[in-house]
Write a protein that holds these residues in place. Structure first.
Motif, PDB file in Angstrom:
ATOM      1  N   GLY A   1       0.792  -1.222   0.000  1.00  0.00           N
ATOM      2  CA  GLY A   1       0.000   0.000   0.000  1.00  0.00           C
ATOM      3  C   GLY A   1       0.826   1.275   0.000  1.00  0.00           C
ATOM      4  N   ASN A   2       2.128   1.182   0.332  1.00  0.00           N
ATOM      5  CA  ASN A   2       2.988   2.373   0.288  1.00  0.00           C
ATOM      6  C   ASN A   2       3.123   2.850  -1.153  1.00  0.00           C
ATOM      7  OD1 ASN A   2       5.335   1.283   2.863  1.00  0.00           O
ATOM      8  ND2 ASN A   2       3.437   2.381   3.072  1.00  0.00           N
ATOM      9  N   ILE A   3       3.331   4.144  -1.314  1.00  0.00           N
ATOM     10  CA  ILE A   3       3.572   4.736  -2.623  1.00  0.00           C
ATOM     11  C   ILE A   3       5.043   5.128  -2.661  1.00  0.00           C
ATOM     12  CG2 ILE A   3       2.911   6.546  -4.254  1.00  0.00           C
ATOM     13  CD1 ILE A   3       0.579   4.737  -3.476  1.00  0.00           C
ATOM     14  N   ILE A   4       5.768   4.626  -3.661  1.00  0.00           N
ATOM     15  CA  ILE A   4       7.189   4.961  -3.756  1.00  0.00           C
ATOM     16  C   ILE A   4       7.491   5.589  -5.113  1.00  0.00           C
ATOM     17  CG2 ILE A   4       7.917   3.190  -2.119  1.00  0.00           C
ATOM     18  CD1 ILE A   4       8.848   1.494  -4.417  1.00  0.00           C
ATOM     19  N   GLU A   5       8.549   6.421  -5.130  1.00  0.00           N
ATOM     20  CA  GLU A   5       9.023   6.994  -6.382  1.00  0.00           C
ATOM     21  C   GLU A   5      10.213   6.166  -6.817  1.00  0.00           C
ATOM     22  OE1 GLU A   5      10.496  11.142  -8.459  1.00  0.00           O
ATOM     23  OE2 GLU A   5       9.929  11.151  -6.361  1.00  0.00           O
TER      24      GLU A   5
ATOM     25  N   GLN B   1       8.693   7.812 -11.804  1.00  0.00           N
ATOM     26  CA  GLN B   1       7.264   7.504 -11.753  1.00  0.00           C
ATOM     27  C   GLN B   1       6.860   7.048 -10.352  1.00  0.00           C
ATOM     28  OE1 GLN B   1       4.955   7.403 -14.335  1.00  0.00           O
ATOM     29  NE2 GLN B   1       6.306   7.950 -16.015  1.00  0.00           N
ATOM     30  N   LEU B   2       5.551   7.190 -10.052  1.00  0.00           N
ATOM     31  CA  LEU B   2       5.021   6.710  -8.779  1.00  0.00           C
ATOM     32  C   LEU B   2       4.517   5.283  -8.935  1.00  0.00           C
ATOM     33  CD1 LEU B   2       2.992   9.768  -7.451  1.00  0.00           C
ATOM     34  CD2 LEU B   2       5.265   9.023  -6.782  1.00  0.00           C
ATOM     35  N   TYR B   3       4.805   4.447  -7.935  1.00  0.00           N
ATOM     36  CA  TYR B   3       4.384   3.055  -7.916  1.00  0.00           C
ATOM     37  C   TYR B   3       3.708   2.760  -6.585  1.00  0.00           C
ATOM     38  CZ  TYR B   3       7.393   2.069 -11.949  1.00  0.00           C
ATOM     39  OH  TYR B   3       7.970   2.048 -13.190  1.00  0.00           O
ATOM     40  N   VAL B   4       2.677   1.912  -6.619  1.00  0.00           N
ATOM     41  CA  VAL B   4       2.044   1.452  -5.394  1.00  0.00           C
ATOM     42  C   VAL B   4       2.581   0.049  -5.119  1.00  0.00           C
ATOM     43  CG1 VAL B   4      -0.018   0.534  -6.563  1.00  0.00           C
ATOM     44  CG2 VAL B   4      -0.126   1.118  -4.144  1.00  0.00           C
ATOM     45  N   VAL B   5       2.942  -0.212  -3.863  1.00  0.00           N
ATOM     46  CA  VAL B   5       3.513  -1.499  -3.477  1.00  0.00           C
ATOM     47  C   VAL B   5       2.390  -2.522  -3.319  1.00  0.00           C
ATOM     48  CG1 VAL B   5       4.820  -2.729  -1.716  1.00  0.00           C
ATOM     49  CG2 VAL B   5       5.471  -0.402  -2.347  1.00  0.00           C
TER      50      VAL B   5
ATOM     51  N   GLU C   1      -5.107  13.667  -6.637  1.00  0.00           N
ATOM     52  CA  GLU C   1      -5.554  12.477  -7.361  1.00  0.00           C
ATOM     53  C   GLU C   1      -5.471  11.262  -6.447  1.00  0.00           C
ATOM     54  OE1 GLU C   1      -5.797  11.699 -11.002  1.00  0.00           O
ATOM     55  OE2 GLU C   1      -6.054  13.827 -11.444  1.00  0.00           O
ATOM     56  N   ALA C   2      -6.470  10.389  -6.514  1.00  0.00           N
ATOM     57  CA  ALA C   2      -6.433   9.136  -5.758  1.00  0.00           C
ATOM     58  C   ALA C   2      -5.441   8.198  -6.436  1.00  0.00           C
ATOM     59  CB  ALA C   2      -7.811   8.508  -5.716  1.00  0.00           C
ATOM     60  N   VAL C   3      -4.468   7.699  -5.674  1.00  0.00           N
ATOM     61  CA  VAL C   3      -3.453   6.824  -6.248  1.00  0.00           C
ATOM     62  C   VAL C   3      -3.489   5.413  -5.664  1.00  0.00           C
ATOM     63  CG1 VAL C   3      -1.878   8.661  -6.940  1.00  0.00           C
ATOM     64  CG2 VAL C   3      -1.691   7.696  -4.653  1.00  0.00           C
ATOM     65  N   SER C   4      -4.120   5.264  -4.500  1.00  0.00           N
ATOM     66  CA  SER C   4      -4.184   3.955  -3.867  1.00  0.00           C
ATOM     67  C   SER C   4      -5.325   3.946  -2.862  1.00  0.00           C
ATOM     68  CB  SER C   4      -2.864   3.639  -3.163  1.00  0.00           C
ATOM     69  OG  SER C   4      -2.906   2.369  -2.577  1.00  0.00           O
ATOM     70  N   LEU C   5      -5.772   2.753  -2.490  1.00  0.00           N
ATOM     71  CA  LEU C   5      -6.891   2.615  -1.584  1.00  0.00           C
ATOM     72  C   LEU C   5      -6.576   1.545  -0.546  1.00  0.00           C
ATOM     73  CD1 LEU C   5     -10.541   2.710  -2.284  1.00  0.00           C
ATOM     74  CD2 LEU C   5      -9.706   0.484  -1.614  1.00  0.00           C
ATOM     75  N   THR C   6      -6.931   1.817   0.712  1.00  0.00           N
ATOM     76  CA  THR C   6      -6.741   0.839   1.777  1.00  0.00           C
ATOM     77  C   THR C   6      -8.101   0.491   2.366  1.00  0.00           C
ATOM     78  OG1 THR C   6      -4.590   1.805   2.296  1.00  0.00           O
ATOM     79  CG2 THR C   6      -5.563   0.349   3.948  1.00  0.00           C
TER      80      THR C   6
END
Length: 190
Positions: A12-16, A21-25, A122-127
């Motif tokens: 769920g972490n967001i990393i660069e 680019q941004l990536y969701v784990v 912007e929504a990039v991930s959801l928990t």
């Protein structure tokens, strides 16, 4: 951006990533062999286009973690291929594409409070909440005398998800399900 060691990265972490680019784990596993260097394998999905990659780091390697704002939202409804959520504080609606939820979409329930990770509005991930309560709508019949031993059988929930449940669980039983891995936890007490 915050710098963290690879061993501290969680689902769920967001990393660069190094490409900017941004990536969701999606999954992060650490491996500590008896001899040799401990490593962390991180499976991640690029937010911009959904491409998945996997990378292995030494546990002490530095990873850029993006600063995202975590905001509580309530799930409202599905609209075509998108899901609509409402900000609990200011009542603004946010549309989230189905691809962002993936298999987690099965566990959404009306008015459920979820945490949306927002980056630049912007929504990039959801928990999702860690557990949900659902009802069994289809499974094999209960065998008389069967107890909660190690045997499991397939079952279908009222939300369409399929899980494995102990042999003594029958149709109509409300169960608590772990949303992270879709596993049966216990019977609901309600």
């Amino acid at each position: 951006m915050a710098v963290e060691i690879a061993a501290d990265i969680r689902k769920g972490n967001i990393i660069e990533y190094t490409d900017g680019q941004l990536y969701v784990v999606l999954k992060a596993e650490s491996f500590r062999p008896g001899k040799g260097t401990p490593t962390t394998t991180i499976d991640m999905r690029r937010i911009s286009d959904g491409i998945k990659i996997s990378n292995t780091y030494k546990t002490s390697d530095k990873v850029e973690r993006a600063y995202v704002e975590e905001v509580d939202h309530s799930y409202l409804y599905m609209e075509g291929e998108n899901y609509v959520f409402m900000n609990s504080a200011n009542y603004e609606q946010v549309v989230v594409p189905a691809a962002m939820l993936g298999d987690s979409a099965h566990y959404l329930q009306e008015n459920m409070t979820v945490i949306l990770q927002m980056f630049n509005g912007e929504a990039v991930s959801l928990t999702l909440p860690a557990r949900i309560t659902a009802e069994i709508v289809e499974t094999e019949p209960v065998v008389k005398g069967q107890t909660a031993s190690g045997s499991y059988k397939p079952a279908k929930l009222d939300n369409g998800a399929r899980i494995m449940v102990p042999a003594h669980i029958g149709v109509g039983t409300r169960v608590i399900v772990n949303t992270e891995d879709g596993s049966y936890m216990e019977r609901a007490k309600d």
